[in-house]
Design a protein around this motif. Structure first.
Motif, mmCIF file in Angstrom:
data_model
loop_
_atom_site.group_PDB
_atom_site.id
_atom_site.type_symbol
_atom_site.label_atom_id
_atom_site.label_comp_id
_atom_site.label_asym_id
_atom_site.label_seq_id
_atom_site.Cartn_x
_atom_site.Cartn_y
_atom_site.Cartn_z
ATOM 1 N N LEU A 39 17.009 -2.940 15.688
ATOM 2 C CA LEU A 39 17.861 -4.124 15.658
ATOM 3 C C LEU A 39 17.280 -5.216 16.546
ATOM 4 O O LEU A 39 16.667 -4.933 17.571
ATOM 5 C CB LEU A 39 19.275 -3.782 16.141
ATOM 6 N N TYR A 40 17.502 -6.445 16.159
ATOM 7 C CA TYR A 40 17.120 -7.597 16.969
ATOM 8 C C TYR A 40 18.348 -7.954 17.788
ATOM 9 O O TYR A 40 19.363 -8.375 17.263
ATOM 10 C CB TYR A 40 16.707 -8.764 16.071
ATOM 11 N N THR A 41 18.244 -7.776 19.073
ATOM 12 C CA THR A 41 19.392 -7.976 19.957
ATOM 13 C C THR A 41 19.261 -9.296 20.723
ATOM 14 O O THR A 41 18.187 -9.913 20.746
ATOM 15 C CB THR A 41 19.485 -6.829 20.984
ATOM 16 N N ALA A 42 20.346 -9.685 21.364
ATOM 17 C CA ALA A 42 20.322 -10.881 22.204
ATOM 18 C C ALA A 42 19.287 -10.717 23.320
ATOM 19 O O ALA A 42 18.601 -11.683 23.688
ATOM 20 C CB ALA A 42 21.713 -11.152 22.773
ATOM 21 N N GLU A 43 19.153 -9.491 23.848
ATOM 22 C CA GLU A 43 18.175 -9.236 24.916
ATOM 23 C C GLU A 43 16.746 -9.433 24.402
ATOM 24 O O GLU A 43 15.901 -10.004 25.097
ATOM 25 C CB GLU A 43 18.339 -7.810 25.473
ATOM 26 N N ALA B 297 14.347 -16.268 15.397
ATOM 27 C CA ALA B 297 13.956 -14.935 15.868
ATOM 28 C C ALA B 297 12.442 -14.865 16.043
ATOM 29 O O ALA B 297 11.688 -15.623 15.426
ATOM 30 C CB ALA B 297 14.416 -13.869 14.869
ATOM 31 N N ALA B 298 12.003 -13.955 16.878
ATOM 32 C CA ALA B 298 10.570 -13.786 17.151
ATOM 33 C C ALA B 298 9.818 -13.442 15.862
ATOM 34 O O ALA B 298 10.242 -12.556 15.117
ATOM 35 C CB ALA B 298 10.364 -12.676 18.172
ATOM 36 N N PRO B 299 8.709 -14.114 15.594
ATOM 37 C CA PRO B 299 7.906 -13.768 14.418
ATOM 38 C C PRO B 299 7.517 -12.287 14.405
ATOM 39 O O PRO B 299 7.458 -11.659 13.348
ATOM 40 C CB PRO B 299 6.680 -14.670 14.538
ATOM 41 N N ASP B 300 7.282 -11.720 15.596
ATOM 42 C CA ASP B 300 6.925 -10.299 15.682
ATOM 43 C C ASP B 300 8.043 -9.401 15.151
ATOM 44 O O ASP B 300 7.777 -8.302 14.674
ATOM 45 C CB ASP B 300 6.595 -9.904 17.119
ATOM 46 N N LEU C 38 12.125 -15.734 23.909
ATOM 47 C CA LEU C 38 12.170 -17.118 24.395
ATOM 48 C C LEU C 38 11.378 -17.263 25.690
ATOM 49 O O LEU C 38 10.650 -18.254 25.885
ATOM 50 C CB LEU C 38 13.624 -17.564 24.600
ATOM 51 N N LYS C 39 11.478 -16.265 26.587
ATOM 52 C CA LYS C 39 10.707 -16.310 27.835
ATOM 53 C C LYS C 39 9.212 -16.182 27.565
ATOM 54 O O LYS C 39 8.399 -16.883 28.170
ATOM 55 C CB LYS C 39 11.187 -15.213 28.790
ATOM 56 N N VAL D 190 9.871 -5.527 11.062
ATOM 57 C CA VAL D 190 10.733 -5.159 9.929
ATOM 58 C C VAL D 190 9.871 -4.815 8.714
ATOM 59 O O VAL D 190 10.101 -3.804 8.037
ATOM 60 C CB VAL D 190 11.744 -6.284 9.606
ATOM 61 N N HIS D 191 8.844 -5.622 8.461
ATOM 62 C CA HIS D 191 7.925 -5.348 7.336
ATOM 63 C C HIS D 191 7.283 -3.962 7.477
ATOM 64 O O HIS D 191 7.308 -3.159 6.531
ATOM 65 C CB HIS D 191 6.838 -6.424 7.276
#
Length: 173
Positions: free
Chosen positions: A156-160, A136-139, A166-167, A144-145
């Motif tokens: 939520l961290y979504t697939a999108e 998952a993205a470090p951001d 990744l891009k 979350v912190h």
């Protein structure tokens, strides 16, 4: 490190023999209902058993992992904490963290069982989205912190979101 020591004399305890391999080392201990340190997620590069209750797990530079620490005494819980950390390369700056050598880039640091439980739920949500939390993205972990620290629910961290990360990573090189 002092290299003037006589041959055969070591310093630094369990981590001294591991200090020069370029990995980030985490000491995990499990003493049931007393002291429980464990890795919630992360790709372990090396695992060294020190005793029946203690081992050292190691991560390559850039690896992201979650380190949970919990301890109690006769009166109840005294420490409940989770850290999401990015392992650093030898030339990168880092923040020291107990039981982690040399330290790391701390993406999330939460204390107190109710908030730790929220982080664990956020990790579960990333997994439910079909993403390995260490990818998952470090951001996201910084988000979350910040949200939990402020008393809010993290997004939520979504697939999108993961596809966007990744891009972005591809563009940044």
């Amino acid at each position: 490190m002092n290299d003037d020591r006589p041959p055969g004399v070591r310093a630094g305890g369990a981590f001294s023999a591991l200090a020069r391999d370029g990995l980030t080392h985490v000491e995990v201990t499990w003493i049931e209902k007393r002291l429980e340190h464990w890795i919630r997620f992360g790709r372990i590069a090396k695992d060294r058993i020190l005793s029946r209750r203690t081992r050292v797990v190691s991560f390559r530079p850039g690896a992201i992992f979650a380190f949970v620490r919990w301890a109690s005494n006769d009166f109840g819980t005294i420490v409940s904490r989770i850290d999401v950390v990015r392992a650093v390369a030898a030339n990168e700056p880092y923040i020291t963290l107990p039981f982690v050598r040399p330290g790391g880039d701390i993406l999330l640091k939460i204390e107190g069982w109710p908030k730790v439980r929220q982080v664990l739920a956020a990790i579960d949500a990333v997994e439910a989205a079909g993403v390995d939390p260490c990818d998952a993205a470090p951001d996201h972990w910084r988000h979350v912190h910040q949200r939990i620290t402020a008393g809010h629910q993290p997004r939520l961290y979504t697939a999108e979101r993961h596809t966007a990360w990744l891009k972005r990573r591809e563009i940044e090189g």
